[in-house]
Design an enzyme around this catalytic site. Structure first.
Site, PDB file in Angstrom:
ATOM      1  N   SER A 228       0.841  -1.195   0.000  1.00 32.26           N
ATOM      2  CA  SER A 228       0.000   0.000   0.000  1.00 32.26           C
ATOM      3  C   SER A 228       0.878   1.248   0.000  1.00 32.26           C
ATOM      4  O   SER A 228       2.106   1.170   0.039  1.00 32.26           O
ATOM      5  CB  SER A 228      -0.922  -0.004   1.223  1.00 32.26           C
ATOM      6  N   HIS A 229       0.241   2.415  -0.022  1.00 32.35           N
ATOM      7  CA  HIS A 229       0.941   3.696  -0.053  1.00 32.35           C
ATOM      8  C   HIS A 229       0.566   4.477   1.194  1.00 32.35           C
ATOM      9  O   HIS A 229      -0.601   4.497   1.596  1.00 32.35           O
ATOM     10  CB  HIS A 229       0.538   4.476  -1.308  1.00 32.35           C
ATOM     11  N   SER A 230       1.551   5.116   1.799  1.00 28.09           N
ATOM     12  CA  SER A 230       1.294   5.830   3.049  1.00 28.09           C
ATOM     13  C   SER A 230       0.387   7.038   2.875  1.00 28.09           C
ATOM     14  O   SER A 230      -0.220   7.501   3.836  1.00 28.09           O
ATOM     15  CB  SER A 230       2.624   6.278   3.673  1.00 28.09           C
ATOM     16  N   ARG A 285      -8.608   3.432   5.924  1.00 33.11           N
ATOM     17  CA  ARG A 285      -8.135   2.381   5.023  1.00 33.11           C
ATOM     18  C   ARG A 285      -8.692   0.991   5.370  1.00 33.11           C
ATOM     19  O   ARG A 285      -9.122   0.271   4.473  1.00 33.11           O
ATOM     20  CB  ARG A 285      -6.606   2.353   4.999  1.00 33.11           C
TER      21      ARG A 285
END
Length: 381
Positions: A228-230, A285
């Site tokens: 995933s992306h922060s 998320r």
């Protein structure tokens, strides 16, 4: 004719960074003479024996080079009969990744060499550079990844991880390669060579630009998030009902609306208060992933891919290494070829730099000292 035909590169190299740089030069036409210890040679030859008895690292890094077996300590005391100075008198580029101070002790420091050979381009590759408190520290790729902070931003929330490839070595090799090209161009204008200092640490800290700026600006580092992306959601790997793993990334609100309507077939989700902006989707998320997983669980990989394509959402398959060996894109573009080696032809990839109508040099992987006699004869001519 390739762009670097006629360029002679002499490299006292081992492991990954320097050999990776010189392989790029060789494939563009440069003659690369790899200086190795007599007997066992570059220690990367012994990393493993997985390629029909050869090291996977060495096979990857050392095609299209000539191997000169030379005892550098004995050669340094050989006076006018010394081999390396005679080679360097003809060379355009000298690359070395000795331990700090070793080049100077052998009479191969850049100041001494460039005083003797003004047109020579010298390139030193080290762990931390020629000065500072870490100058003499060991510089294995894992250690550099750790010191530069790469390990701290890679992995899962529960456990940091190093990159699965030698990122610091590869990066330093590519900066050395591009720096040498720039120095050769500069020499065409000035008539004199120059010296390049490339450090693995400087390379990886440069690559850490986004996390460093993020941390400096926010006061907190980006969180480890696996694939995933922060700062972006949804972004990463999602399992589909048939076991396929699909990777996708939503970059803007138009894509988010299309993703909800076309891919999830739940257009109302786009206006959900938890997900109506990028920052809110990151904040929620786990709930967002639960909504996506609930839909994907009832679909196949082909169905999800078709919907993502229709919605114009960037996506990919998460492939295992064995699958990449048979990747349809590589096959369609004829990216596989063969290269010679001491154990016969080996399947390998063509280099990324392609020149229309001018195939890259793809000469064999050498044995230790395979070209010593021929190089010595050439020096005597």
């Amino acid at each position: 004719m390739l762009p670097l035909d006629g360029i002679l590169v002499v490299s006292c190299e081992q492991a990954v960074a320097a050999p990776f740089a010189t392989r790029q030069l060789a494939e563009l036409g440069a003659r690369v003479i790899k200086v190795e210890r007599p007997g066992d040679g570059d220690f990367a030859r012994a990393y493993d024996t997985t390629v029909r008895g050869l090291s996977s690292h060495f096979v990857w890094l050392n095609r299209s080079k000539e191997s000169l077996a030379l005892d550098l300590k004995a050669d340094a005391g050989a006076g006018t009969d010394a081999v390396l100075p005679r080679l360097l008198a003809r060379a355009d580029v000298f690359v070395q990744n000795f331990a700090p101070g070793a080049a100077e002790r052998l009479g191969l420091g850049h100041e001494e060499l460039r005083a003797r050979f003004p047109r020579l381009i010298t390139c030193s590759i080290s762990g931390y550079g020629p000065s500072g408190p870490y100058r003499d520290a060991k510089a294995y790729d894992l250690l550099i990844q750790s010191e530069a902070g790469l390990v701290s931003v890679t992995g899962t929330p529960d456990e940091p991880a190093k990159s699965g490839i030698p990122a610091a070595d590869i990066g330093a090799g590519m900066y050395a390669f591009s720096g040498i090209l720039a120095a050769l161009y500069d020499r065409e204008r000035t008539g004199v060579g120059t010296h390049l200092e490339i450090s693995l640490f400087d390379t990886l800290v440069e690559w850490m630009g986004f996390p460093l700026q993020y941390t400096a600006g926010s006061g907190t580092p980006p969180r480890r998030a696996g694939t995933s992306h922060s700062a972006i959601a949804p972004y990463g790997t999602f399992a589909v009902g048939d076991g396929t793993e699909v990777v996708l990334g939503i970059q803007n609100e138009r894509e988010w609306v299309a993703f909800c309507g076309v891919v999830l077939q739940r257009p109302g989700l786009a206006a959900d208060e938890r997900f109506r902006s990028g920052s809110l989707r990151v904040e929620h998320r786990p709930a967002l992933h639960a909504e996506i997983d609930a839909v994907f669980a009832h679909l196949t990989g082909a169905e999800v891919t078709q919907r993502l394509t229709e919605a114009r959402i960037a996506h990919a398959r998460r492939r295992e290494v064995a699958e990449v060996l048979e990747h349809p894109q590589l096959a369609a573009r004829e990216r596989w070829t063969e290269v010679g080696s001491p154990v016969g032809p080996l399947r390998t990839l063509l280099p990324p730099i392609t020149l229309p109508g001018r195939p890259p040099r793809m000469d064999p992987i050498p044995e230790v000292g395979e070209h010593t006699a021929a190089i010595l004869r050439w020096l005597e001519e």
